[in-house]
Motif scaffolding. Structure first.
Motif, mmCIF file in Angstrom:
data_model
loop_
_atom_site.group_PDB
_atom_site.id
_atom_site.type_symbol
_atom_site.label_atom_id
_atom_site.label_comp_id
_atom_site.label_asym_id
_atom_site.label_seq_id
_atom_site.Cartn_x
_atom_site.Cartn_y
_atom_site.Cartn_z
ATOM 1 N N SER A 125 43.683 -86.926 104.793
ATOM 2 C CA SER A 125 44.747 -87.443 103.925
ATOM 3 C C SER A 125 45.953 -86.508 103.822
ATOM 4 O O SER A 125 46.966 -86.875 103.231
ATOM 5 N N LEU A 126 45.840 -85.321 104.405
ATOM 6 C CA LEU A 126 46.930 -84.349 104.278
ATOM 7 C C LEU A 126 48.106 -84.720 105.173
ATOM 8 O O LEU A 126 47.935 -84.992 106.367
ATOM 9 N N PRO A 127 49.314 -84.710 104.632
ATOM 10 C CA PRO A 127 50.506 -84.985 105.443
ATOM 11 C C PRO A 127 50.876 -83.755 106.278
ATOM 12 O O PRO A 127 50.370 -82.658 106.030
ATOM 13 N N PRO A 128 51.744 -83.910 107.266
ATOM 14 C CA PRO A 128 52.182 -82.762 108.066
ATOM 15 C C PRO A 128 52.769 -81.650 107.201
ATOM 16 O O PRO A 128 53.318 -81.895 106.128
ATOM 17 N N ASP A 129 52.604 -80.443 107.676
ATOM 18 C CA ASP A 129 53.097 -79.222 107.039
ATOM 19 C C ASP A 129 52.311 -78.824 105.794
ATOM 20 O O ASP A 129 52.710 -77.924 105.060
ATOM 21 N N SER A 130 51.171 -79.492 105.565
ATOM 22 C CA SER A 130 50.304 -79.069 104.457
ATOM 23 C C SER A 130 49.647 -77.740 104.813
ATOM 24 O O SER A 130 49.465 -77.409 105.994
ATOM 25 N N ALA A 131 49.275 -76.989 103.790
ATOM 26 C CA ALA A 131 48.652 -75.679 103.992
ATOM 27 C C ALA A 131 47.145 -75.771 103.789
ATOM 28 O O ALA A 131 46.674 -76.348 102.806
ATOM 29 N N VAL A 132 46.400 -75.200 104.732
ATOM 30 C CA VAL A 132 44.943 -75.140 104.647
ATOM 31 C C VAL A 132 44.514 -73.680 104.710
ATOM 32 O O VAL A 132 44.923 -72.948 105.619
ATOM 33 N N THR A 133 43.695 -73.261 103.756
ATOM 34 C CA THR A 133 43.197 -71.886 103.742
ATOM 35 C C THR A 133 41.687 -71.896 103.939
ATOM 36 O O THR A 133 40.971 -72.628 103.256
ATOM 37 N N VAL A 134 41.225 -71.092 104.881
ATOM 38 C CA VAL A 134 39.799 -70.934 105.136
ATOM 39 C C VAL A 134 39.393 -69.549 104.664
ATOM 40 O O VAL A 134 39.908 -68.534 105.167
ATOM 41 N N ILE A 135 38.489 -69.476 103.699
ATOM 42 C CA ILE A 135 38.044 -68.187 103.164
ATOM 43 C C ILE A 135 36.738 -67.800 103.843
ATOM 44 O O ILE A 135 35.737 -68.519 103.757
ATOM 45 N N ASP A 211 46.953 -76.696 100.047
ATOM 46 C CA ASP A 211 46.629 -78.083 99.750
ATOM 47 C C ASP A 211 45.133 -78.354 99.931
ATOM 48 O O ASP A 211 44.602 -79.332 99.417
ATOM 49 N N LEU A 212 44.470 -77.480 100.687
ATOM 50 C CA LEU A 212 43.023 -77.563 100.898
ATOM 51 C C LEU A 212 42.495 -76.156 101.102
ATOM 52 O O LEU A 212 42.971 -75.424 101.978
ATOM 53 N N THR A 213 41.532 -75.770 100.289
ATOM 54 C CA THR A 213 40.940 -74.432 100.400
ATOM 55 C C THR A 213 39.457 -74.576 100.696
ATOM 56 O O THR A 213 38.710 -75.182 99.928
ATOM 57 N N LEU A 214 39.031 -74.019 101.820
ATOM 58 C CA LEU A 214 37.660 -74.157 102.292
ATOM 59 C C LEU A 214 36.902 -72.842 102.162
ATOM 60 O O LEU A 214 37.440 -71.772 102.483
ATOM 61 N N TRP A 215 35.661 -72.942 101.720
ATOM 62 C CA TRP A 215 34.793 -71.768 101.577
ATOM 63 C C TRP A 215 33.850 -71.709 102.769
ATOM 64 O O TRP A 215 33.018 -72.592 102.953
ATOM 65 N N ALA A 216 33.981 -70.683 103.593
ATOM 66 C CA ALA A 216 33.217 -70.595 104.846
ATOM 67 C C ALA A 216 32.344 -69.345 104.884
ATOM 68 O O ALA A 216 32.312 -68.616 105.874
ATOM 69 N N ILE A 217 31.638 -69.105 103.793
ATOM 70 C CA ILE A 217 30.753 -67.951 103.686
ATOM 71 C C ILE A 217 29.354 -68.435 103.311
ATOM 72 O O ILE A 217 29.184 -69.123 102.299
ATOM 73 N N VAL A 218 28.372 -68.110 104.139
ATOM 74 C CA VAL A 218 26.980 -68.439 103.843
ATOM 75 C C VAL A 218 26.358 -67.280 103.077
ATOM 76 O O VAL A 218 26.468 -66.129 103.508
ATOM 77 N N ALA A 219 25.732 -67.577 101.963
ATOM 78 C CA ALA A 219 25.165 -66.502 101.147
ATOM 79 C C ALA A 219 23.981 -67.019 100.340
ATOM 80 O O ALA A 219 24.129 -67.942 99.545
ATOM 81 N N GLY A 220 22.814 -66.437 100.586
ATOM 82 C CA GLY A 220 21.648 -66.803 99.802
ATOM 83 C C GLY A 220 20.900 -67.998 100.358
ATOM 84 O O GLY A 220 21.313 -68.636 101.333
ATOM 85 N N VAL A 221 19.784 -68.298 99.721
ATOM 86 C CA VAL A 221 18.934 -69.414 100.146
ATOM 87 C C VAL A 221 18.589 -70.268 98.932
ATOM 88 O O VAL A 221 18.701 -69.818 97.788
#
Length: 352
Positions: A125-135, A211-221
């Motif tokens: 759904s994000l339009p062009p020039d939107s910002a995406v952050t991957v942590i 506009d979208l922030t993604l969490w890309a860290i695996v931690a714990g079980v």
């Protein structure tokens, strides 16, 4: 003989399919929260829309294996209790619930099916020039940032981590970072302290909006082992003997990320050999043969950087880095073969 397998990821799926070939008397039930086998290593592709990461359990399990959709609340004393109150008795059980993520508030996790689906919908759904952050500067973050940047070049993609790609050798790390920049991914070597209303604040004091922030860290079980009274380590992984059985109950095998195997890190590549060894151990027990200890052995680590590039880093058996690495098309083919091989091994019960 009744066997219950809790979890239908790489480890649980391979274990169930291998047991049915090696132990003909086994009545196997696989319990999983969803009716699909999810290729966790392809979730970044699911988000970007470049691959479908889910396959129905019915097409992955061998004939005669029962698939049960549900969540196990407790396991022990020869019984697995589900969240609906039903109990399944077992002679042996395989605990294969994998690892999990603990996302920072304000972010969407990419390491779970539910998170990946939410991220996919939002991304579309994000339009062009939107910002995406991957942590997250590890493999999950790198592959996610690269996949999104290649699939959606109209977006502004940023990856944030204390030291992006620092789990590779100098040459491999430099290549990973160069490929990210080629895809116009902005690399930020810093830590995130909080995300509020789409604004990420860094340890350095800097801040930026996304506009979208993604969490890309695996931690714990998941806490099933601890909740069931099994002895766990500080990360919640169940302590096991040298044959991958719970130190509290020899009827319960623990395989994959949720097993506290000395020297093991969270890695899908370890799930197959552990599951294969545990299934073979069960066959040896039934046949009255001598048991063999599990031996941990690493081969390498790799990341894809979009569909056309990758970096593969070879390691010593103890996971220390070798100087040798592969890049470009050769690394792409190697990583894809490994990924497909993981699913093939899970479906056929081979590998390890």
């Amino acid at each position: 003989m009744k066997v219950v397998v809790v979890g239908a990821g790489y480890a649980g799926m391979l274990a169930a399919n291998r047991i049915t070939k090696k132990v003909k008397t086994a009545e196997i039930t696989v319990i999983n929260p969803r009716p699909d086998f999810v290729e966790r290593v392809r979730l970044h592709q699911q988000i970007a829309g470049t691959h479908v990461a889910a396959t129905p359990l019915t097409s992955m399990l061998r004939d005669g294996i029962t698939a049960r959709v549900g969540t196990v609340e407790k396991i022990g004393d020869g019984c697995a209790t589900l969240d609906d109150g039903e109990s399944l008795a077992f002679d042996y059980a395989f605990l294969a619930v994998g690892s999990t993520v603990r996302p920072m508030p304000g972010t969407i996790p990419v390491g779970t099916w539910e998170g990946a689906e939410e991220a996919r919908t939002t991304l579309a759904s994000l339009p062009p020039d939107s910002a995406v952050t991957v942590i997250g500067g590890g493999a999950t973050g790198i592959e996610t940032a690269a996949e999104l940047a290649e699939a959606r070049p109209d977006l502004r993609v940023r990856i944030v981590g204390p030291s992006v790609a620092d789990n590779f050798s100098h040459r491999a790390r430099a290549r990973v970072r160069a490929e990210l920049r080629r895809l116009n991914v902005v690399i930020v070597d810093d830590g995130v302290t909080e995300v509020v209303d789409g604004v990420a604040r860094l340890r350095s004091g800097a801040a930026f909006a996304s506009d979208l922030t993604l969490w890309a860290i695996v931690a714990g079980v998941p806490d099933l082992a601890a909740r069931s009274g099994l002895t766990v380590d500080t990360e919640g992984r169940a302590l096991v003997d040298d044959c991958l059985r719970s130190v509290d109950d020899e009827r319960i095998f623990v395989v994959g990320d949720c097993a506290a195997v000395p020297g093991a890190r969270f890695a899908c590549a370890l799930a197959a050999p552990q599951a294969a060894h545990a299934a073979d151990t069960l066959a040896r027990l039934i046949e009255g043969r001598a048991l063999e200890p599990y031996s941990l052995r690493y081969l390498g680590r790799a990341v894809t950087l979009g569909r056309k590039s990758a970096v593969a880093q070879f390691t010593h058996p103890d996971d220390t880095l070798r100087r040798t690495c592969l890049t470009g098309r050769t690394a792409v083919v190697l990583k894809e073969l490994a990924t497909r091989g993981g699913k093939y091994g899970a479906r056929t019960g081979t590998g390890g």
